[in-house]
Design a protein around this motif. Structure first.
Motif, mmCIF file in Angstrom:
data_model
loop_
_atom_site.group_PDB
_atom_site.id
_atom_site.type_symbol
_atom_site.label_atom_id
_atom_site.label_comp_id
_atom_site.label_asym_id
_atom_site.label_seq_id
_atom_site.Cartn_x
_atom_site.Cartn_y
_atom_site.Cartn_z
ATOM 1 N N UNK A 110 37.137 5.435 -12.629
ATOM 2 C CA UNK A 110 38.358 6.270 -12.441
ATOM 3 C C UNK A 110 39.252 6.407 -13.296
ATOM 4 N N UNK A 111 39.593 5.884 -14.019
ATOM 5 C CA UNK A 111 40.412 5.626 -15.109
ATOM 6 C C UNK A 111 40.573 6.893 -16.165
ATOM 7 N N UNK A 112 41.087 8.129 -15.607
ATOM 8 C CA UNK A 112 41.946 9.334 -17.154
ATOM 9 C C UNK A 112 40.681 10.031 -16.621
ATOM 10 N N UNK A 113 39.842 10.345 -14.584
ATOM 11 C CA UNK A 113 39.051 11.290 -14.687
ATOM 12 C C UNK A 113 39.442 11.657 -12.906
ATOM 13 N N UNK A 114 40.327 12.444 -13.095
ATOM 14 C CA UNK A 114 40.571 13.131 -11.871
ATOM 15 C C UNK A 114 39.661 13.335 -10.890
ATOM 16 N N UNK A 115 38.506 14.005 -11.919
ATOM 17 C CA UNK A 115 37.110 14.255 -10.329
ATOM 18 C C UNK A 115 36.558 12.926 -9.368
#
Length: 90
Positions: free
Chosen positions: A59-64
């Motif tokens: 999840x961290x740093x990945x908005x998609x």
């Protein structure tokens, strides 16, 4: 983390991945729901349901990316910087 938007069955929060890991945001929100200190959150323990480090990496740093899982009687959804925890309906 910004404050929760609460209803009887759902809590939604925004969190900053640079300050709070997604797994820690889940722990803090569950503790808020259960009205206890995160350090005293014994049941449910996140690591009994998922690998917190793996969730953080996904999840961290990945908005998609959106990750959902069940823990105890709750449904957790992490999507970008948004965390939603819903109580399963019986």
């Amino acid at each position: 983390m910004s404050g929760p938007a609460k209803s009887r069955l759902s809590v939604q929060r925004q969190y900053d991945c640079s300050e709070t890991s997604p797994s820690l945001a889940v722990v803090h929100t569950l503790a808020d729901i259960k009205n206890c200190d995160p350090a005293n959150l014994v049941d449910p323990q996140l690591s009994e349901y998922i690998d917190p480090d793996a969730v953080d990496r996904l999840v961290r740093g990945n908005e998609d990316v959106q990750v959902s899982f069940s823990i105890d009687r709750y449904r957790v959804c992490l999507a970008g910087t948004e965390l939603t925890i819903r109580l399963h309906r019986s």
